[in-house]
Motif scaffolding. Structure first.
Motif, PDB file in Angstrom:
ATOM      1  N   CYS A 102      -7.294  -1.370   1.421  1.00  0.00           N
ATOM      2  CA  CYS A 102      -6.172  -1.791   2.273  1.00  0.00           C
ATOM      3  C   CYS A 102      -6.680  -2.163   3.671  1.00  0.00           C
ATOM      4  O   CYS A 102      -7.514  -1.471   4.229  1.00  0.00           O
TER       5      CYS A 102
ATOM      6  N   HIS B  78       0.198   3.987   1.347  1.00  0.00           N
ATOM      7  CA  HIS B  78       0.063   4.765   2.573  1.00  0.00           C
ATOM      8  C   HIS B  78       1.188   4.423   3.542  1.00  0.00           C
ATOM      9  O   HIS B  78       2.108   5.199   3.734  1.00  0.00           O
ATOM     10  N   GLN B  79       1.130   3.239   4.102  1.00  0.00           N
ATOM     11  CA  GLN B  79       2.190   2.859   5.051  1.00  0.00           C
ATOM     12  C   GLN B  79       2.676   1.446   4.781  1.00  0.00           C
ATOM     13  O   GLN B  79       2.927   0.688   5.721  1.00  0.00           O
ATOM     14  N   ASN B  80       2.727   1.089   3.517  1.00  0.00           N
ATOM     15  CA  ASN B  80       3.217  -0.235   3.122  1.00  0.00           C
ATOM     16  C   ASN B  80       2.346  -1.373   3.637  1.00  0.00           C
ATOM     17  O   ASN B  80       2.843  -2.469   3.920  1.00  0.00           O
ATOM     18  N   GLY B  81       1.078  -1.138   3.831  1.00  0.00           N
ATOM     19  CA  GLY B  81       0.170  -2.203   4.292  1.00  0.00           C
ATOM     20  C   GLY B  81       0.064  -3.318   3.253  1.00  0.00           C
ATOM     21  O   GLY B  81       0.254  -3.087   2.054  1.00  0.00           O
TER      22      GLY B  81
ATOM     23  N   CYS C 205       0.832  -1.207   0.000  1.00  0.00           N
ATOM     24  CA  CYS C 205       0.000   0.000   0.000  1.00  0.00           C
ATOM     25  C   CYS C 205       0.863   1.252   0.000  1.00  0.00           C
ATOM     26  O   CYS C 205       1.925   1.305   0.620  1.00  0.00           O
TER      27      CYS C 205
ATOM     28  N   TRP D 130      -5.180  -1.971   6.444  1.00  0.00           N
ATOM     29  CA  TRP D 130      -4.654  -1.205   7.583  1.00  0.00           C
ATOM     30  C   TRP D 130      -5.437   0.073   7.837  1.00  0.00           C
ATOM     31  O   TRP D 130      -5.885   0.320   8.939  1.00  0.00           O
ATOM     32  N   HIS D 131      -5.555   0.920   6.836  1.00  0.00           N
ATOM     33  CA  HIS D 131      -6.269   2.179   7.088  1.00  0.00           C
ATOM     34  C   HIS D 131      -7.304   2.485   6.013  1.00  0.00           C
ATOM     35  O   HIS D 131      -7.822   3.585   5.936  1.00  0.00           O
ATOM     36  N   GLY D 132      -7.557   1.505   5.139  1.00  0.00           N
ATOM     37  CA  GLY D 132      -8.660   1.663   4.205  1.00  0.00           C
ATOM     38  C   GLY D 132      -8.364   2.460   2.940  1.00  0.00           C
ATOM     39  O   GLY D 132      -9.295   2.917   2.268  1.00  0.00           O
ATOM     40  N   TYR D 133      -7.109   2.672   2.557  1.00  0.00           N
ATOM     41  CA  TYR D 133      -6.827   3.305   1.270  1.00  0.00           C
ATOM     42  C   TYR D 133      -7.403   2.405   0.166  1.00  0.00           C
ATOM     43  O   TYR D 133      -7.394   1.178   0.291  1.00  0.00           O
TER      44      TYR D 133
HETATM   45  S1  FES Z   1      -1.169   1.136   4.898  1.00  0.00           S
HETATM   46 FE1  FES Z   1      -2.730   0.940   3.521  1.00  0.00          FE
HETATM   47  S2  FES Z   1      -4.138   2.298   4.196  1.00  0.00           S
HETATM   48 FE2  FES Z   1      -2.538   2.586   5.577  1.00  0.00          FE
END
Ligand code: FES
Lengths: 266, 355
Positions: free
Chosen positions: B299, B282-285, B280, B301-304
């Motif tokens: 995603c 965002h934060q490599n999710g 991802c 982790w945080h829904g991206y």
């Molecule tokens: S890591 Fe994917 S949404 Fe935060």
């Protein structure tokens, strides 16, 4: 097959299984609080009963004795067998500073009134000076403090160096590694070092340290503050205080709780 | 519809999370100060506050550090991860108050500047037992500050997820510094075996959970590699590599593939299969642990969100993933492991339910 639940942070509601796990985590964290805090508080080693009367001003009248450290000698303290037993009070400055007096303004032996805040522990008293007023100037050049006895033979002592201001009550604990930097700062500010000697019976004795001729020991002893040391010196009993005139070549790092006598002093 | 910039996208979850966090901090400080005044009435208030904030910050750091591996071991802990940055910022503020109290108590009102005093009062940098432990605390606080200051997505966008993530891995270095700060500091005075045991237990839990999570992840990685190793060699179009049977991928879910250095998420949705980079923006999710929701890869982790055919986040978002070619032959799915530039449209492979 039942669809596995999926959580998205920006949705208003988490699926039940996710909400349950989250609640469990919070519950375990909260329930661990009493245990964690209880252990952290209960298993601390305890604190001294030193007192710093900050904000509660005291006025004292006595004689000013500047060497080897500034003292106020109370002459009206107690009467024992018809003899005056004065109490000597170590004078210290504000913050991490010693007290310094201009010898022209306050000559040794002058009668002074000192206003300040008392610091005391186990019979040792210091005063953080707020103001000092000379009541009678003394012109005698060589003022000898009352009841000052110098021991001729050097003895060996071992313990920990800290500063008397914090140790007597301004900080609690005012010793050990966590307090080390503060003690260094106080000594750098001109407060004489204090050696705490643990005698093995759970009783401690305290000595103010000076160089062989009464000169300040800082910064030579900076590296020894807060850890165990052994040293040789000559003791001078100064009223209810003990001064130790240290042979600076004898200072050695040791375990502060060691009870063996260490090398002989010369 | 007007688009306005909202520095924190508040949701009921975030509000609840923060309320619980503030209550947790308040209860801890009150209990610590209360119990300390009962068991140690001679302790000065300054020392009590320093010890209360120090222990609380260290305790919070442990909780923060275990959330990551807990989520990898059990996805249902994910709501804790979603707002972990608030936890991190709160922990930094607690640690900062500990640092400021200490700086004032031990270094202010002396003959040199407190910051000079911090580094020069104890100069025994060559000795382990006598090491200036407060300097260790200072550097840990500096790392925590950098992390707290850059915790907002604004910084992640500007620094890029790789740099941001590496910066935030600094938390482990800060943790190591803080363990040393505690062991070479207060534990040199407070030598109770219970207190030393508590530091050890904390380390054991943090390290143990990370190891457990790493073992689980390596098993997943090995499984996805083994799959390819076993099946490779079947007759496949030029450059394509066998991935799996499409029936192995649940509808609207994904399968992770490691082919060489490529980390690929293979999604099945609406009788189609698409492949995107598994990491991802965002934060490599791990996107392969996400779902297709409303037609978008979401995603875990945080829904991206990203569109599976081109790896692009739906407007107004601008994140883009690399895409890969997918080929379906009968029931088997093949992937070409060379990535297309991020956001490149690829035609999804159709799967035929009657084969
Ligand atoms: S890591 Fe994917 S949404 Fe935060």
């Amino acid at each position: 097959m039942q669809e596995e639940e999926f959580y998205i942070g920006w949705l208003a509601k988490a699926p039940p299984s996710f909400a349950r796990r989250t609640r469990q985590f919070i519950l375990v964290s909260v329930l661990s609080l009493p245990l964690v805090i209880g252990c952290l508080v209960y298993f601390q080693q305890g604190f001294s009963n030193g007192v710093f009367e900050y904000g509660k001003q005291t006025s004292l009248i006595g004689k000013f004795s500047p060497t080897p450290a500034p003292f106020l000698i109370l002459e009206s303290a107690n009467q024992t067998n018809g003899r005056l037993t004065p109490q000597s009070i170590l004078l210290v400055g504000v913050g991490k500073h010693g007290y310094f007096a201009d010898p022209k303004e306050i000559p040794a032996g002058s009668k002074v009134r000192v206003d300040g805040f008392l610091i005391y522990r186990e019979g040792k008293v210091a005063l953080q000076v707020k103001s000092i007023a000379v009541l009678e100037k003394d012109s005698s050049v060589n003022y000898t403090p009352f009841a000052s006895v110098l021991n001729a033979a050097p003895i060996r002592l071992q313990g920990e160096i800290t500063d008397p201001k914090c140790f007597l009550g301004v900080m609690n604990p005012g010793e050990g590694k966590p307090h080390q930097d503060c003690a260094v700062r106080c000594l750098a500010g001109g407060i004489p070092p204090l050696l705490k000697v643990h005698d093995g019976d759970g009783k401690d004795a305290y000595y103010l340290l000076f160089g062989p001729n009464g000169a300040p020991l800082f910064p030579q002893i900076q590296q020894y503050v807060g850890s165990g040391i052994g040293l040789c010196g000559r003791i001078q009993t100064f009223d209810n205080w003990q001064m130790l005139y240290v042979d600076t070549t004898s200072i050695q790092r040791i375990n502060k709780y060691a009870l063996d006598a260490g090398p002989m002093c010369h | 519809m007007a688009l306005s910039y909202d520095p924190v996208h508040w949701t009921p979850h975030k509000r609840l999370y923060d309320r619980i966090l503030i209550a947790f901090i308040g209860v801890y400080l009150l209990c610590f100060i209360g119990l300390q005044s009962i068991f140690h009435p001679d302790c000065t208030l300054e020392t009590t506050v320093i010890r209360a904030t120090g222990t609380l910050g260290f305790f919070m750091l442990h909780l923060i550090l275990i959330i990551g591996p807990l989520c990898r071991l059990d996805r249902r802990f994910l709501p804790l991860l979603y707002n972990r940055r608030h936890f991190g910022v709160a922990m930094f503020l607690v640690a900062l108050s500990h640092g400021v109290f200490n700086l004032f108590q031990f270094h202010a009102m002396g003959n040199v500047d407190p910051m000079v005093s911090l580094f020069t009062s104890n100069t025994q940098y060559g000795s382990l037992a006598r090491f200036p432990f407060q300097a260790l605390g200072f550097f840990a606080l500096l790392i925590l500050f950098l992390m707290a200051a850059t915790s907002h997505d604004f910084w992640m966008k500007n620094l890029g997820p790789r740099v941001w993530k590496s910066l935030h891995m600094g938390v482990y270095f800060a943790y190591a510094l803080l363990v040393m700060h505690v062991m070479l500091g207060v534990i040199q005075l407070e030598k109770s075996p219970v207190l030393i045991g508590m530091v050890g237990l904390g380390m054991f839990v943090v390290i143990g959970l990370h190891v457990a999570a790493a073992i689980k992840q390596s098993k997943i990685d090995a499984a996805s590699e083994r799959n390819i190793a076993i099946e490779a060699g079947q007759a496949v179009p030029e450059g394509f590599v066998y991935a799996c049977e499409w029936a192995e991928i649940a509808n609207n879910k994904a399968k992770m593939l490691l082919i060489g250095k490529e980390n690929i998420a293979l999604f099945r949705y609406e009788d189609k299969i698409s492949a995107v980079h598994n990491v991802c923006k965002h934060q490599n999710g791990p996107l392969s642990e996400g779902r297709i929701i409303d037609g978008c890869i979401t995603c875990p982790w945080h829904g991206y969100q990203y569109l599976p055919e081109n790896g692009q986040s739906p407007p107004p978002f601008t994140e883009k993933l690399s895409t890969y070619d997918v080929f379906v032959k009968g029931t088997s799915v093949y992937v070409h492991p060379s990535p297309y530039p991020e956001g490149t449209q690829r035609i999804p492979a159709e799967i035929s339910m009657v084969s």
